[in-house]
Design a protein around this motif. Sequence first.
Motif, PDB file in Angstrom:
ATOM      1  N   THR A  98      51.193  -2.305  -4.376  1.00  0.00           N
ATOM      2  CA  THR A  98      50.066  -1.428  -4.711  1.00  0.00           C
ATOM      3  C   THR A  98      50.128  -0.929  -6.138  1.00  0.00           C
ATOM      4  N   ILE A  99      51.321  -0.588  -6.612  1.00  0.00           N
ATOM      5  CA  ILE A  99      51.413   0.050  -7.921  1.00  0.00           C
ATOM      6  C   ILE A  99      50.984  -0.875  -9.054  1.00  0.00           C
ATOM      7  N   LYS A 100      51.045  -2.185  -8.823  1.00  0.00           N
ATOM      8  CA  LYS A 100      50.691  -3.133  -9.878  1.00  0.00           C
ATOM      9  C   LYS A 100      49.345  -3.822  -9.633  1.00  0.00           C
ATOM     10  N   ILE A 101      48.539  -3.314  -8.720  1.00  0.00           N
ATOM     11  CA  ILE A 101      47.262  -3.952  -8.396  1.00  0.00           C
ATOM     12  C   ILE A 101      46.365  -4.007  -9.636  1.00  0.00           C
ATOM     13  N   LEU A 102      45.802  -5.163  -9.866  1.00  0.00           N
ATOM     14  CA  LEU A 102      44.916  -5.367 -11.008  1.00  0.00           C
ATOM     15  C   LEU A 102      43.583  -5.973 -10.588  1.00  0.00           C
ATOM     16  N   ASP A 103      43.632  -7.068  -9.835  1.00  0.00           N
ATOM     17  CA  ASP A 103      42.411  -7.808  -9.520  1.00  0.00           C
ATOM     18  C   ASP A 103      41.424  -6.994  -8.710  1.00  0.00           C
ATOM     19  N   LEU A 104      41.902  -6.166  -7.782  1.00  0.00           N
ATOM     20  CA  LEU A 104      40.999  -5.363  -6.965  1.00  0.00           C
ATOM     21  C   LEU A 104      40.175  -4.413  -7.816  1.00  0.00           C
ATOM     22  N   ILE A 105      40.838  -3.693  -8.720  1.00  0.00           N
ATOM     23  CA  ILE A 105      40.128  -2.699  -9.531  1.00  0.00           C
ATOM     24  C   ILE A 105      39.235  -3.369 -10.561  1.00  0.00           C
ATOM     25  N   LEU A 106      39.693  -4.470 -11.140  1.00  0.00           N
ATOM     26  CA  LEU A 106      38.849  -5.171 -12.112  1.00  0.00           C
ATOM     27  C   LEU A 106      37.566  -5.681 -11.464  1.00  0.00           C
ATOM     28  N   ALA A 107      37.671  -6.239 -10.265  1.00  0.00           N
ATOM     29  CA  ALA A 107      36.486  -6.769  -9.600  1.00  0.00           C
ATOM     30  C   ALA A 107      35.615  -5.669  -9.016  1.00  0.00           C
ATOM     31  N   LEU A 108      36.208  -4.526  -8.692  1.00  0.00           N
ATOM     32  CA  LEU A 108      35.462  -3.456  -8.035  1.00  0.00           C
ATOM     33  C   LEU A 108      34.786  -2.524  -9.039  1.00  0.00           C
ATOM     34  N   THR A 109      35.528  -2.049 -10.026  1.00  0.00           N
ATOM     35  CA  THR A 109      34.986  -1.070 -10.973  1.00  0.00           C
ATOM     36  C   THR A 109      35.201  -1.451 -12.426  1.00  0.00           C
ATOM     37  N   GLY A 110      36.113  -2.398 -12.701  1.00  0.00           N
ATOM     38  CA  GLY A 110      36.421  -2.738 -14.083  1.00  0.00           C
ATOM     39  C   GLY A 110      37.161  -1.642 -14.818  1.00  0.00           C
ATOM     40  N   GLY A 111      37.701  -0.664 -14.081  1.00  0.00           N
ATOM     41  CA  GLY A 111      38.387   0.465 -14.717  1.00  0.00           C
ATOM     42  C   GLY A 111      37.494   1.660 -14.945  1.00  0.00           C
ATOM     43  N   GLY A 112      36.205   1.506 -14.764  1.00  0.00           N
ATOM     44  CA  GLY A 112      35.253   2.594 -14.967  1.00  0.00           C
ATOM     45  C   GLY A 112      34.908   3.278 -13.669  1.00  0.00           C
ATOM     46  N   PRO A 113      33.890   4.144 -13.709  1.00  0.00           N
ATOM     47  CA  PRO A 113      33.171   4.602 -14.907  1.00  0.00           C
ATOM     48  C   PRO A 113      33.966   5.659 -15.672  1.00  0.00           C
ATOM     49  N   ALA A 114      33.817   5.637 -16.978  1.00  0.00           N
ATOM     50  CA  ALA A 114      34.496   6.586 -17.867  1.00  0.00           C
ATOM     51  C   ALA A 114      36.007   6.569 -17.643  1.00  0.00           C
ATOM     52  N   ASP A 115      36.555   5.366 -17.437  1.00  0.00           N
ATOM     53  CA  ASP A 115      37.996   5.178 -17.257  1.00  0.00           C
ATOM     54  C   ASP A 115      38.555   5.956 -16.061  1.00  0.00           C
ATOM     55  N   SER A 116      37.722   6.281 -15.082  1.00  0.00           N
ATOM     56  CA  SER A 116      38.181   7.074 -13.947  1.00  0.00           C
ATOM     57  C   SER A 116      39.007   6.259 -12.968  1.00  0.00           C
ATOM     58  N   THR A 117      38.980   4.947 -13.070  1.00  0.00           N
ATOM     59  CA  THR A 117      39.807   4.105 -12.187  1.00  0.00           C
ATOM     60  C   THR A 117      40.798   3.263 -12.993  1.00  0.00           C
ATOM     61  N   GLN A 118      41.056   3.660 -14.208  1.00  0.00           N
ATOM     62  CA  GLN A 118      42.068   2.964 -14.998  1.00  0.00           C
ATOM     63  C   GLN A 118      43.454   3.271 -14.444  1.00  0.00           C
ATOM     64  N   THR A 119      44.225   2.241 -14.204  1.00  0.00           N
ATOM     65  CA  THR A 119      45.614   2.384 -13.781  1.00  0.00           C
ATOM     66  C   THR A 119      46.510   1.737 -14.836  1.00  0.00           C
TER      67      THR A 119
END
Length: 322
Positions: free
Chosen positions: A253-274
């Motif tokens: 979980t701590i290194k998840i990348l593909d889920l967040i990129l496909a779901l939010t792209g790290g946004g909005p306003a960097d609120s899902t940046q990990t």
Amino acid sequence: MSTVTTGPRTDGTADPAPAPAGTTGGRRLRQRLYPWLFVAPAVVYLLAFFGYPLVRNVLMSFQEFTPTTYFTGEAPFNGLENWRAVFSDDLFGDALWQTLLFTAGSLAGQFTIGMGLAVFFSRRFRLSGFVRAVLLLPWLVPMVVSAVVWRRILDQDHGVLNGLLTALGLSDDGVPWLNSPGTALLSAVLVNIWIGIPFNMAILYGGLQEIPRELYEAAALDGAGPWRAFRSVTLPVLRPVITVVLVLGFMSTIKILDLILALTGGGPADSTQTLGTMTYHLSFLRLDFGQGAVVGNVLILISAVFALLYLRANRGDPGKGE
């Protein structure tokens, strides 16, 4: 006092000659080397596929490593410049905090629901095997596919979930699941929980099947109800399985990348940046591989600290065979 003499045996045969000292020493040396020969492939594998990339990543974090490095071969040493740039960036603090929230929320939800389903299915009933097989589907689907499907479901204007809420009169304009900084991270956690529940359920269900029924019968004779039996019998016996589930869940979980990129792209306003998405943006969008290596090293350090805490917590546990 008697003396021992050597000579021919009574049956006419001579005593066997003593083995040369060199032969005995060589046999002992081979016996000592045999265990290392079995370990050698694993050691070589770890050094080649883990040790070298780890050392290379650490060195890269102290270099000015840019795309031109691949053409010139020059990556000048810049000391702690990359580390200062990353730690002075406000996004790093936010990404670290959001990584911890995402990981803790995902683990808590996946484990709690997975344990509940495992206990539920441990009571055999008709079609229980079929239902368990269906519940495994989210875990078998590629994570990117799951994220794309959930992005359509959680769409504010045309999503199925908001359409259902509107039809039930629970929402007028729809909930901005992925469009609001206040709900985007929560939505990502819920989607990751949905993906991880089958894994937790399957492993915990297997562990429950290994608990002897006699323990529950003894607990019932002592007057223990279902909840007391769960706390006093199920959880202590299932502790090694629970530990493995939580450790594997944390590491994935701590290194998840593909889920967040496909779901939010790290946004909005960097609120899902990990930390995982920050590493991706620094290395492959800004092409600053040195700073990307710094964030990657932080991720490795967090994982190493967690692994040390895990080993310390399980030191001396009789179930571990120590």
